[in-house]
Enzyme design. Structure first.
Site: not given
Ligand code: ZN
Ligand code: FE
Length: 255
Positions: A55, A57, A59-60, A111, A131, A169
Site C-alpha cells: 500500500h 504509506h 513507511d512501506h 487500512h 498493515d 510491523h
C-alpha cells in the site's frame, strides 16, 4: 527452498526479504527505507530483482526510489494507487511469479483503499499482508470503512491455517495487551503475551505468525465469540459481527 528474513526498519517496520537459497537474486516486500536493505544485500552479495508493495504509506514505500537507482528491480504494487515508480500494477485475483513461487493478489482494503496482500499457496504457504493483519491485531482504518476491513480480514482468515503471516510491523505486544482486555476469557492470550515479551527482550521478531495462531488470539478474527462480543458490548454496539468489529477497532484507538 524459499526463505524469508526480516529486515527491521524505521521504528517498528519489517521489510521482508525473500530469497531462494541457491540464487543471489532476491525480493523485498515494503521497503520503507533503502539503507538497511542495501546494507544486507552488500554484506551477503545479493542483488535486488523484485520489490512487492502492499500500500502507498511512506513507511512501506520510502526506499523504492533509491533501491531502483541502485539495482533496477521490477517493482510491483497495487493499481489505483498514488505510489510512484511501479513497473507493474496488480489487482484482486492477479497472479505473479516471484522467486519461483506463484503469488495470488488479494485486495484487502480498510487500512488504505489501495491495500493488497500477496499469498503463495504451497509448503510453506506465505502471506504478506502489510498493515491489514498483524499478529493479534489489524491496521488502523485510515481510508476504508469498517465493513471493508472486516471483509478483508475474513478473507485472510479463510486461508490455510498453516499459512505463515508476515505483517508489516512489530506491534504484537501492544496488540496482545489490548487482546487481553478485548477477549478476557481467552486463555491463549496471556501465554502469547508472555512469549512475546520473552522474544522482544532478546530483540527477536514475533513474526511470522500463522493463520491458525491468529484465529486463536486475534480479537478482530474472533468477533463471533461470546468473550469478545461481551467485552465489546461494554464499549459500544455489538449487535452483530460487524458492529462488534467496529466497536473493537474504535476502542483500540483510545486504549
Ligand atoms: Zn500503512
Ligand atoms: Fe505501516
Amino acid at each position: 527452498m524459499m526463505s524469508v528474513t526480516p529486515i527491521p526498519a524505521l521504528s517498528d517496520n519489517y521489510i521482508w526479504l525473500l530469497r531462494q537459497d541457491t540464487s543471489p537474486n532476491v525480493c523485498v516486500v515494503d521497503p520503507g527505507e533503502a539503507a538497511p536493505v542495501i546494507e544486507l544485500l552488500e554484506r551477503e552479495g545479493l542483488t535486488l530483482t523484485t520489490i512487492l508493495i502492499t500500500h502507498h504509506h511512506h513507511d512501506h514505500t520510502g526506499g523504492i526510489e533509491e533501491l531502483q537507482k541502485r539495482y533496477s528491480p521490477h517493482v510491483i504494487g497495487p493499481k489505483d494507487s498514488t505510489i510512484e515508480g511501479l513497473d507493474e500494477v496488480v489487482g484482486h485475483g492477479d497472479e505473479i511469479r516471484v522467486m519461483g513461487r506463484m503469488f495470488e493478489v488479494i485486495a484487502t482494503p480498510g487500512h488504505t483503499l489501495d491495500h493488497v496482500s500477496y499469498f503463495a499457496a504451497g509448503i510453506p504457504a506465505l502471506l504478506f499482508c502489510g498493515d491489514t493483519l498483524f499478529c493479534a491485531g489489524c491496521g488502523r482504518l485510515f481510508e476504508g470503512e469498517p465493513a471493508q476491513m472486516h471483509a478483508s480480514l475474513q478473507t485472510l482468515a479463510s486461508l490455510p491455517e498453516d499459512t505463515l503471516v508476515f505483517g508489516g510491523h512489530e506491534y504484537t505486544k501492544a496488540n496482545l495487551t489490548f487482546a487481553r482486555a478485548a477477549d478476557p476469557d481467552n486463555k491463549a492470550i496471556p501465554n502469547a503475551l508472555e512469549e512475546c515479551e520473552k522474544a522482544r527482550a532478546m530483540d527477536r521478531p514475533t513474526l511470522p505468525s500463522t493463520i491458525g495462531r491468529e484465529l486463536a488470539i486475534n480479537p478482530y478474527l474472533r468477533v463471533d465469540t461470546d468473550s469478545v462480543r461481551r467485552a465489546a458490548g461494554e464499549q459500544g454496539p455489538n449487535g452483530d459481527d460487524l458492529a462488534t468489529f467496529t466497536t473493537l477497532r474504535e476502542w483500540k484507538n483510545r486504549f
